[in-house]
Every structure is written in structure tokens, then in C-alpha cells.
Design a protein around this motif. Structure first.
Motif, mmCIF file in Angstrom:
data_model
loop_
_atom_site.group_PDB
_atom_site.id
_atom_site.type_symbol
_atom_site.label_atom_id
_atom_site.label_comp_id
_atom_site.label_asym_id
_atom_site.label_seq_id
_atom_site.Cartn_x
_atom_site.Cartn_y
_atom_site.Cartn_z
ATOM 1 N N GLN A 1 0.823 -1.203 0.000
ATOM 2 C CA GLN A 1 0.000 0.000 0.000
ATOM 3 C C GLN A 1 0.861 1.258 0.000
ATOM 4 O OE1 GLN A 1 -2.676 -0.275 3.319
ATOM 5 N NE2 GLN A 1 -3.796 -2.014 2.493
ATOM 6 N N ARG A 2 2.048 1.187 0.585
ATOM 7 C CA ARG A 2 2.942 2.346 0.646
ATOM 8 C C ARG A 2 3.645 2.594 -0.680
ATOM 9 N NH1 ARG A 2 7.287 1.753 5.062
ATOM 10 N NH2 ARG A 2 7.832 3.799 4.169
ATOM 11 N N PHE A 3 4.014 1.528 -1.380
ATOM 12 C CA PHE A 3 4.893 1.681 -2.537
ATOM 13 C C PHE A 3 4.229 1.432 -3.892
ATOM 14 C CE2 PHE A 3 7.802 0.756 0.984
ATOM 15 C CZ PHE A 3 8.736 1.764 0.814
ATOM 16 N N ILE A 4 3.078 0.768 -3.913
ATOM 17 C CA ILE A 4 2.402 0.480 -5.177
ATOM 18 C C ILE A 4 1.294 1.501 -5.378
ATOM 19 C CG2 ILE A 4 1.148 -1.233 -6.521
ATOM 20 C CD1 ILE A 4 4.061 -1.973 -5.871
ATOM 21 N N PRO A 5 1.315 2.266 -6.481
ATOM 22 C CA PRO A 5 0.333 3.345 -6.696
ATOM 23 C C PRO A 5 -1.037 2.872 -7.160
ATOM 24 C CG PRO A 5 1.808 3.227 -8.564
ATOM 25 C CD PRO A 5 2.319 2.219 -7.563
ATOM 26 N N MET A 6 -1.471 1.746 -6.643
ATOM 27 C CA MET A 6 -2.805 1.225 -6.931
ATOM 28 C C MET A 6 -3.314 0.552 -5.669
ATOM 29 S SD MET A 6 -2.582 -0.487 -10.768
ATOM 30 C CE MET A 6 -4.336 -0.906 -10.721
ATOM 31 N N PRO A 7 -4.630 0.494 -5.469
ATOM 32 C CA PRO A 7 -5.166 -0.217 -4.309
ATOM 33 C C PRO A 7 -4.707 -1.676 -4.309
ATOM 34 C CG PRO A 7 -6.871 1.108 -5.347
ATOM 35 C CD PRO A 7 -5.690 1.125 -6.274
ATOM 36 N N ALA A 8 -4.393 -2.200 -3.142
ATOM 37 C CA ALA A 8 -3.899 -3.573 -3.029
ATOM 38 C C ALA A 8 -4.892 -4.584 -3.605
ATOM 39 C CB ALA A 8 -3.598 -3.904 -1.567
ATOM 40 N N SER A 9 -6.184 -4.228 -3.548
ATOM 41 C CA SER A 9 -7.211 -5.134 -4.057
ATOM 42 C C SER A 9 -7.213 -5.226 -5.579
ATOM 43 C CB SER A 9 -8.590 -4.693 -3.564
ATOM 44 O OG SER A 9 -8.885 -3.376 -4.027
ATOM 45 N N GLU A 10 -6.520 -4.297 -6.249
ATOM 46 C CA GLU A 10 -6.534 -4.256 -7.705
ATOM 47 C C GLU A 10 -5.255 -4.801 -8.336
ATOM 48 O OE1 GLU A 10 -7.521 -0.376 -9.123
ATOM 49 O OE2 GLU A 10 -9.295 -0.190 -7.838
ATOM 50 N N VAL A 11 -4.361 -5.323 -7.511
ATOM 51 C CA VAL A 11 -3.115 -5.873 -8.038
ATOM 52 C C VAL A 11 -2.846 -7.245 -7.438
ATOM 53 C CG1 VAL A 11 -2.066 -3.607 -8.417
ATOM 54 C CG2 VAL A 11 -1.694 -4.791 -6.243
ATOM 55 N N THR A 12 -2.075 -8.013 -8.168
ATOM 56 C CA THR A 12 -1.549 -9.277 -7.651
ATOM 57 C C THR A 12 -0.068 -9.039 -7.393
ATOM 58 O OG1 THR A 12 -3.124 -10.606 -8.913
ATOM 59 C CG2 THR A 12 -1.115 -11.702 -8.160
ATOM 60 N N PHE A 13 0.366 -9.254 -6.160
ATOM 61 C CA PHE A 13 1.755 -8.951 -5.854
ATOM 62 C C PHE A 13 2.471 -10.143 -5.229
ATOM 63 C CE2 PHE A 13 -0.752 -7.324 -2.280
ATOM 64 C CZ PHE A 13 -0.130 -7.908 -1.184
ATOM 65 N N GLU A 14 3.781 -10.137 -5.394
ATOM 66 C CA GLU A 14 4.645 -11.176 -4.850
ATOM 67 C C GLU A 14 5.910 -10.498 -4.352
ATOM 68 O OE1 GLU A 14 5.351 -13.857 -3.126
ATOM 69 O OE2 GLU A 14 4.059 -14.940 -4.547
ATOM 70 N N TRP A 15 6.632 -11.143 -3.471
ATOM 71 C CA TRP A 15 7.850 -10.555 -2.931
ATOM 72 C C TRP A 15 8.929 -11.621 -2.791
ATOM 73 C CZ3 TRP A 15 9.792 -12.353 1.736
ATOM 74 C CH2 TRP A 15 8.919 -13.149 2.494
ATOM 75 N N GLU A 16 10.156 -11.130 -2.731
ATOM 76 C CA GLU A 16 11.295 -12.024 -2.551
ATOM 77 C C GLU A 16 12.375 -11.302 -1.740
ATOM 78 O OE1 GLU A 16 14.655 -14.470 -5.179
ATOM 79 O OE2 GLU A 16 13.232 -13.123 -6.152
ATOM 80 N N LYS A 17 12.870 -11.953 -0.731
ATOM 81 C CA LYS A 17 13.969 -11.390 0.058
ATOM 82 C C LYS A 17 15.245 -11.483 -0.773
ATOM 83 C CE LYS A 17 16.540 -12.100 4.365
ATOM 84 N NZ LYS A 17 16.628 -12.926 5.602
ATOM 85 N N VAL A 18 15.935 -10.338 -0.947
ATOM 86 C CA VAL A 18 17.127 -10.328 -1.791
ATOM 87 C C VAL A 18 18.399 -9.980 -1.020
ATOM 88 C CG1 VAL A 18 15.832 -9.803 -3.882
ATOM 89 C CG2 VAL A 18 16.702 -7.928 -2.473
ATOM 90 N N GLY A 19 18.284 -9.776 0.282
ATOM 91 C CA GLY A 19 19.486 -9.495 1.060
ATOM 92 C C GLY A 19 19.144 -9.007 2.450
ATOM 93 N N GLU A 20 20.154 -8.927 3.281
ATOM 94 C CA GLU A 20 19.990 -8.378 4.620
ATOM 95 C C GLU A 20 21.293 -7.715 5.051
ATOM 96 O OE1 GLU A 20 20.615 -11.775 7.836
ATOM 97 O OE2 GLU A 20 19.032 -12.339 6.403
ATOM 98 N N TYR A 21 21.179 -6.804 6.018
ATOM 99 C CA TYR A 21 22.356 -6.091 6.492
ATOM 100 C C TYR A 21 22.100 -5.585 7.909
ATOM 101 C CZ TYR A 21 19.758 -1.792 5.529
ATOM 102 O OH TYR A 21 18.806 -0.803 5.519
ATOM 103 N N GLU A 22 23.161 -5.109 8.543
ATOM 104 C CA GLU A 22 23.077 -4.583 9.899
ATOM 105 C C GLU A 22 23.491 -3.124 9.881
ATOM 106 O OE1 GLU A 22 25.263 -5.469 14.145
ATOM 107 O OE2 GLU A 22 24.499 -7.188 12.989
ATOM 108 N N SER A 23 22.697 -2.263 10.502
ATOM 109 C CA SER A 23 22.989 -0.831 10.522
ATOM 110 C C SER A 23 24.117 -0.540 11.497
ATOM 111 C CB SER A 23 21.742 -0.042 10.923
ATOM 112 O OG SER A 23 21.446 -0.277 12.299
ATOM 113 N N ALA A 24 24.604 0.708 11.469
ATOM 114 C CA ALA A 24 25.675 1.119 12.378
ATOM 115 C C ALA A 24 25.226 1.025 13.834
ATOM 116 C CB ALA A 24 26.100 2.554 12.053
#
Length: 199
Positions: A40-63
Motif C-alpha cells: 500500500q505504501r509503494f504500489i500506486p494502486m489499491p492492493a485489491s486491484e493488483v496481484t503482488f509477490e515478494w522475494e527477500k534479496v538481502g539483509e544487512y546490519e545498521s551502524a
């Protein structure tokens, strides 16, 4: 004639949404629950109107010692999904999955060596850019600038007519005595105008 009836199709970058986001490191189950809010934050369409998928591509540790993860979020409008499904059904085929061209291109041309690569796919109307590590897409961007605009810029610089849309025609014009320095300068100017807003 191919006997296969199951199809995985590629969706053009301009017809989909892809964004690499950073969020606190969570378990897969927790990320799955949170990803709807992220969409909802990053896709400029209502979540109900899109089919979405995700994939973890990395991780890191902050200072500060906090752990974060990078997630590639991809979304395709439901209307487009339905169109693809109907299209393949009419052809007697079964659509198994859709894949955004960034990911398909990365898997097709990248190696398993883990090297970082920038892939630039210049289409007619837009350009897809992906940063990969091996076959994993780390970041993506899309520019509303493609081969048609680039060709028109070159045609103008070569004092050709606005109707020139063929790279072959431009190559002939260059062979007819136009300085290559001028061609390269025109490409540089055109590319700079097209990708100035890409981050």
C-alpha cells in the motif's frame, strides 16, 4: 508443433510495478503479514486491484546494530493478469505464472558467479534497468524513455526527417558523411535527457 500447454509469461516493465524496499529483519511468516502494508505504501494502486509477490534479496546490519532486510516487491494489475489468462486460454494454453521482465532477464543473461551486473533493456516506449548479483535482482528502475525517443533525437541531430524510425536508416545516414562525434554527442544528450530522473 510444441506439445507443452503450460506457460510462464513475461510482463513488460511499463505494465507492472517493481520496487526494492528495506524493512526490519523478520521471519518469513512475519514478512508475509507485513508485505500487504508495504504494498500500500509503494504500489500506486489499491492492493485489491493488483496481484503482488515478494522475494527477500538481502539483509544487512545498521551502524546501530539493527538488522534489516531488502525485499523486492513486484505487482501486476489484476486486469492485466486476466487479459493474459484469457489470451493464453484462447490459444489452448494454461497460464501458470507471470514474471516481470526484470527478473526474467536477470535469470536469462546473468551468471551464477555472484558478480554484480547492471542490465539495461531499451524497449520501444520505455527502458527497464536492473542491478543484479548473480541471478538475484537487487534493485530496479524504469524510465519512460525508449528506442523511439532515442531514434527521433538521433534523426534530428543527423538532420534527417522526423519520420525516421529505423536504426538501419540512421546507420546509412551516418555512413553518408555525418561525423561520428556528432552522433555520439547526440546519443549522450538524448540518454541524459531520458534518464535524468532515474535513481
Amino acid at each position: 508443433q510444441p506439445k507443452a500447454r503450460r506457460v510462464i509469461a513475461s510482463v513488460p516493465a511499463f505494465a507492472s510495478f517493481a520496487v526494492a524496499i528495506e524493512m526490519p529483519l523478520l521471519t518469513r511468516e512475519e514478512t508475509e503479514k507485513s508485505i500487504g502494508f508495504q504494498a500500500q505504501r509503494f504500489i500506486p494502486m489499491p492492493a485489491s486491484e493488483v496481484t503482488f509477490e515478494w522475494e527477500k534479496v538481502g539483509e544487512y546490519e545498521s551502524a546501530e546494530g539493527r538488522k534489516y532486510q531488502r525485499v523486492l516487491l513486484v505487482a501486476v494489475p489484476n486486469e492485466l493478469v486476466a487479459t493474459y489468462r484469457e489470451l493464453f486460454h484462447a490459444a489452448g494454453l494454461s497460464l501458470v505464472a507471470l514474471e516481470v521482465e526484470h527478473v526474467a532477464l536477470a535469470r536469462a543473461v546473468s551468471s551464477q558467479s555472484g558478480r554484480h551486473t547492471i542490465l539495461i533493456d531499451i524497449g520501444a516506449q520505455s527502458t527497464a534497468i536492473a542491478v543484479t548479483e548473480g541471478t538475484t535482482v537487487r534493485a530496479v528502475a524504469t524510465a519512460d524513455y525508449g528506442a523511439v525517443a532515442l531514434t527521433q533525437a538521433l534523426a534530428h541531430a543527423l538532420e534527417a526527417t522526423r519520420s525516421v524510425t529505423s536504426g538501419e536508416q540512421i546507420a546509412v545516414a551516418a555512413d553518408d558523411g555525418v561525423g561520428y562525434e556528432r552522433v555520439i554527442a547526440s546519443i549522450d544528450l538524448a540518454m541524459g535527457a531520458g534518464f535524468r530522473t532515474v535513481s
